[in-house]
Design an enzyme around this catalytic site. Structure first.
Site, PDB file in Angstrom:
ATOM      1  N   SER A   1     -10.680  -1.276  -2.184  1.00 19.96           N
ATOM      2  CA  SER A   1      -9.775  -0.903  -1.581  1.00 19.96           C
ATOM      3  C   SER A   1     -10.045  -1.423   0.105  1.00 19.96           C
ATOM      4  O   SER A   1      -9.016  -1.676   0.920  1.00 19.96           O
ATOM      5  CB  SER A   1      -8.969   0.434  -1.504  1.00 19.96           C
ATOM      6  OG  SER A   1      -8.401   0.563  -2.861  1.00 19.96           O
TER       7      SER A   1
ATOM      8  N   ASP B   1       0.843  -1.360   0.022  1.00 20.80           N
ATOM      9  CA  ASP B   1       0.065   0.038   0.026  1.00 20.80           C
ATOM     10  C   ASP B   1       0.968   1.282   0.021  1.00 20.80           C
ATOM     11  O   ASP B   1       2.051   1.402  -0.287  1.00 20.80           O
ATOM     12  CB  ASP B   1      -0.915  -0.203   1.184  1.00 20.80           C
ATOM     13  CG  ASP B   1      -2.325   0.700   1.059  1.00 20.80           C
ATOM     14  OD1 ASP B   1      -2.217   1.687   0.607  1.00 20.80           O
ATOM     15  OD2 ASP B   1      -3.297  -0.141   1.094  1.00 20.80           O
TER      16      ASP B   1
ATOM     17  N   HIS C   1      -4.228   6.141   2.418  1.00 18.25           N
ATOM     18  CA  HIS C   1      -4.805   4.938   1.911  1.00 18.25           C
ATOM     19  C   HIS C   1      -4.299   3.939   2.586  1.00 18.25           C
ATOM     20  O   HIS C   1      -5.114   2.843   3.152  1.00 18.25           O
ATOM     21  CB  HIS C   1      -4.678   4.937   0.526  1.00 18.25           C
ATOM     22  CG  HIS C   1      -5.062   3.861  -0.285  1.00 18.25           C
ATOM     23  ND1 HIS C   1      -4.826   2.512  -0.266  1.00 18.25           N
ATOM     24  CD2 HIS C   1      -6.461   3.557  -0.935  1.00 18.25           C
ATOM     25  CE1 HIS C   1      -5.608   1.690  -1.016  1.00 18.25           C
ATOM     26  NE2 HIS C   1      -6.567   2.565  -1.423  1.00 18.25           N
TER      27      HIS C   1
END
Ligand SMILES: *[C@@H]1O[C@H](CO)[C@@H](O)[C@H](O)[C@H]1NC(C)=O
Ligand SMILES: *[C@@H]1O[C@H](CO)[C@@H](O)[C@H](O)[C@H]1NC(C)=O
Ligand SMILES: *[C@@H]1O[C@H](CO)[C@@H](O)[C@H](O)[C@H]1NC(C)=O
Ligand SMILES: *[C@@H]1O[C@H](CO)[C@@H](O)[C@H](O)[C@H]1NC(C)=O
Ligand SMILES: *[C@@H]1O[C@H](CO)[C@@H](O)[C@H](O)[C@H]1NC(C)=O
Ligand SMILES: *[C@@H]1O[C@H](CO)[C@@H](O)[C@H](O)[C@H]1NC(C)=O
Ligand SMILES: *[C@@H]1O[C@H](CO)[C@@H](O)[C@H](O)[C@H]1NC(C)=O
Length: 773
Positions: A564, A146, A220
């Site tokens: 995600s 990530d 994220h």
């Protein structure tokens, strides 16, 4: 969600702007597994010797090597010209040579685990539940590929956790604002991979946009990490106090390891997304395998489907699965159109996204008294009075192209025409938060964001920089009609609030990528759906809730939406199952997750899509994740590494991924892989496939088959009864599928059905997708 400027950038052929010849670009040269005992130096020397065969000078060869993969994956990444790539691909030892893909996540928790029925997550006095049985995932190691991690977040505290598992071989890689003290007994490993990114752009990372270290700038990676394995943190809410409560990951005592592979798009606003390069991801997966992770969570997808032999994630995942590491990947955010999936290899758990039962009602009241449903988590409020209302399409500056008027793209609005007004903007091109910023820039009082037809009624929440609310497609049309019907349109927006038990929930997110699987239509993908809409989780304090450069707010927790977010829900469930059933293979864990999924919503009705139409296995796979049931599936469909290699032999002429494996003279159909679902593409007459189930429930049990055949197809299962006398016992059966002669009208279309094995306690459900030749 998909961002067009980003897409167009990435659809250009992949040419690095580096000092190397313009015709060179980063390629992966892949050999399969390492054989025999070799030192790391010997491996690198071997890789060099291959490069030397195609490069003119030794210096050229040394200079062009980007990575040498040494743990499990045997291969290297290097700058090559197309000719050099072709020469290498013709060598015997080489399995495949492919240009490094650029991947991304599309732009796009407190509630999601309760919604999944994992009730003992917070109330530790409930000692019956799944979390308790799994000891909260203690000693299971979840690795994530990530954008890095924000280590100071309370979600990653190691308070009260025992020593790091002895099997762990990972490191805490030091870099910008990140030293060895940032790892602890919770975040046990952290690394970063930049060589591929810098090769791709031919320039070093712009350190005012990101950290040269495992630290997360974007948000994220911290978000996905905390969904998977964040600690219990009380009193958390988003800006404006939304969704307040206790947050925790699915496996709150699991160990986390961050492999940072995603980086900002140079010279773009961070809100436009990130990019993750194949050669970096292969290096990360190779390290994760060597480090000893148990589960890999990869919330990264490609723009379009990629063959297994040319797909870094698929290759890395196969090596991981060989070592019984479970690999969960997001299905992609390119829905709802057909054939939009990424990460479709059958050894990966491919995860779609769906809603949870929390809503944020914030209705619009029009000047004529009509109320329109809206939802909002905007942290700012309008005064309680009517404001003038304008459609953005009627308030553009001269020169905005007709096809995008109304979309509030940057610098498109006329301040004169929107000042002090509520502005109705439509989705389409551009980011949602960017539209809010444009209304604010032009001096509007608030935004109403109207969905396009593709978005249907699914409302994705953003923490706008001004008051605002979001409305569905039909409601956007009603507001437009009202604006058209009156000289002085007026409106007000009632501030949003959080409510639970919204119905129906879940429904499939409009952005969730859908089948059929265009790489191998004889495997249904996605496999499963899990919560991925408006999930509250940890954020990077360096980012802002909208990621816009113009947004200077800093938050510890934020909403985000996408596959995600659904992927780490499945990764966490896999971690819990590993803790309860340490001997289960990666395929057994996937099977347990798939066959226990539900296809009903909280109204007891079949799952629907965002637009309200009925959903099918190309939307949700086997159904919606039910972690508690997955711990006790009764039977599992197991598959070994060899089964996957056999599958590759039979899968539409694809070259295998392991040169040591020889395909049989007649390869079985791809449909014959022992998968927990069944797809047959272009059925001509009759086809019989084999399946084998393993008893993992009680010792003695008798299972009966029932069938819900697809329209126009007859399905027979033999035998119809399977008796087991002990745990671990395997039984095989055949499924014979026959097209009914009269059903020519379903040609080229898929029809769906189910078969279910039941012992009265367990219901082991598998979807079928059949198309006729
Ligand atoms: C790591 O950085 C922190 C500040 O972020 C500092 O307090 C700590 O002493 C550093 N640890 C080491 C081992 O350098
Ligand atoms: C680095 O990023 C900052 C912020 O986006 C930008 O202002 C600057 O021009 C960039 N520098 C380079 C060398 O691209
Ligand atoms: C995948 O491989 C097959 C066979 O080599 C080829 O025909 C097809 O075009 C490839 N598809 C993609 C998306 O690369
Ligand atoms: C997005 O912009 C492009 C280029 O202007 C245009 O062709 C396309 O129709 C737009 N899409 C939407 C959904 O508005
Ligand atoms: C608004 O009215 C005009 C003129 O009657 C018409 O051309 C237009 O299509 C209408 N727009 C909407 C969104 O209804
Ligand atoms: C199914 O299994 C039977 C018995 O093991 C075997 O004879 C048959 O060839 C298999 N069929 C397929 C399609 O693999
Ligand atoms: C179906 O199978 C028959 C007999 O094997 C063959 O003659 C025919 O061409 C096939 N049809 C298609 C559409 O593949």
């Amino acid at each position: 969600m998909a961002n067009l400027s980003l897409l167009s950038l990435l659809l250009l052929p992949l040419l690095p702007l580096s000092a190397y010849s313009e015709r060179q670009q980063p390629y992966v040269v892949y050999f399969g597994e390492h054989s025999g005992e070799k030192t790391l130096q010997e491996i690198e020397d071997t890789h060099h010797s291959f490069l030397s065969c195609v490069k003119k000078t030794e210096e050229d060869s040394r200079g062009s090597l980007i990575y040498s993969y040494k743990n499990s994956i045997n291969g290297f990444a290097a700058f090559l010209t197309p000719d050099e790539a072709t020469k290498l691909s013709e060598m015997d030892e080489v399995v495949s040579v492919f240009p490094s893909q650029a991947k991304k996540w599309s732009l796009q928790t407190t509630r999601s685990w309760e919604f999944l029925g994992v009730k003992d997550r917070i109330d530790k006095s409930k000692r019956e539940g799944l979390m308790h049985k799994a000891r909260y995932g203690q000693d299971v190691i979840v690795g994530l590929l990530d954008s890095g991690i924000w280590p100071e977040s309370k979600s990653f505290s190691d308070e009260g956790m025992g020593p790091v598992p002895k099997s762990w071989k990972g490191i805490c890689q030091v870099g910008d604002a990140f030293n060895s003290s940032h790892c602890n007994r919770k975040l046990i490993g952290a690394r970063y991979y930049l060589k591929g990114y810098e090769a791709y752009y031919g320039a070093p990372l712009n350190t005012s946009m990101d950290f040269r270290s495992p630290r997360d700038h974007d948000g994220h990676g911290s978000h996905t990490s905390s969904i998977a394995g964040g600690r219990l943190v009380h009193g958390v809410s988003a800006l404006g106090g939304f969704a307040g409560g206790t947050v925790s990951g699915g496996a709150p005592l699991a160990r986390l390891a961050m492999y940072k592979v995603c980086w900002p798009l140079p010279n773009k606003d961070p809100s436009e997304g990130n990019i993750c390069i194949d050669v970096d991801m292969l290096a990360a997966m190779d390290d994760a395998i060597g480090d000893g992770v148990d589960v890999l969570s990869i919330s990264i997808g490609s723009f379009s489907p990629v063959n297994y032999t040319n797909d870094g994630i698929a290759i890395g995942a196969l090596h991981a699965v060989k070592r019984d590491i479970v690999v969960a990947c997001s299905a992609g955010n390119n829905g709802p159109g057909p054939g939009t999936l990424s990460n479709v290899a059958p050894w990966i758990i491919t995860v779609g996204a769906s809603s949870i039962d929390r809503a944020f009602p914030s209705p619009v009241v029009l000047g004529n008294g009509v109320g329109i449903q809206g939802q909002s988590v905007a942290p700012y409020k309008l005064e309680d009075k009517m404001y003038p209302l304008v459609y953005a399409g009627d308030a553009v500056v001269p020169g905005v192209p007709k096809n995008i008027v109304g979309q509030c793209l940057p610098d498109s609005l006329s301040s004169e025409k929107v000042k002090g007004k509520i502005v109705l903007c439509l989705r389409g091109n551009g980011t949602r938060v960017g539209k809010g910023l444009e209304v604010k820039r032009a001096g509007g009082a608030a935004i109403i964001l109207g969905n396009s037809g593709l978005n249907g009624n699914e409302l994705t929440m953003d923490s706008y920089l001004l008051p605002g609310t979001a409305v569905g497609f039909d409601d956007a049309k009603r507001i437009l009609d009202y604006i058209n019907s009156t000289k002085k349109p007026m409106a007000k927006i009632v501030p949003g609030k959080s409510v639970l038990n919204a119905k129906p929930a879940p429904y499939m997110a409009g952005f969730s990528s859908t089948g059929p699987n265009v790489i191998e239509p004889n495997i249904i993908k996605p496999d499963i759906t899990a919560p991925g809409v408006n999930i509250l989780a940890t954020w990077s304090e360096k980012s802002s809730p909208t990621k816009l450069l113009a947004d200077h707010r800093s938050v510890k927790y934020n909403f985000d939406s996408g596959t995600s977010m659904s992927c780490p829900h499945v990764a966490a469930t896999a971690a819990l199952l590993k803790a309860i059933h340490p001997s289960w293979s990666s395929a057994a864990i996937r099977s347990a997750i798939m066959t226990t999924a539900t296809t009903r919503n909280n109204m007891g009705k079949p799952l629907t899509n965002a637009a309200g139409t009925s959903a099918n296995p190309f939307n949700y796979g086997s159904g919606h994740l039910d972690p508690t049931k997955a711990a006790d599936p009764g039977l599992v469909y197991d598959a070994s590494y060899t089964d996957y290699l056999l599958f590759l032999c039979g899968s539409s002429g694809l070259k295998g991924l392991d040169p040591a494996f020889k395909c049989p003279k007649v390869s079985p159909s791809a449909s014959n892989l022992n998968y927990p679902s069944l797809a047959i593409s272009k059925l001509n007459g009759t086809m019989t496939v084999n399946r084998t189930v393993t008893n993992v429930g009680g010792g003695k049990s008798v299972y009966f088959a029932s069938i819900i055949p697809p329209l126009g197809v007859s399905v027979k299962i033999y035998p119809r009864v399977l008796s087991f006398s002990r745990v671990g016992e395997k039984k095989s059966f055949t499924i014979t599928v026959k097209a009914k002669d009269s059903q020519v009208h379903i040609r080229d279309e898929y029809v769906f059905g189910w078969y279910i094995w039941s012992d009265g306690i367990h219901h082991v459900r598998s979807p079928m997708a059949i198309s006729l030749a």
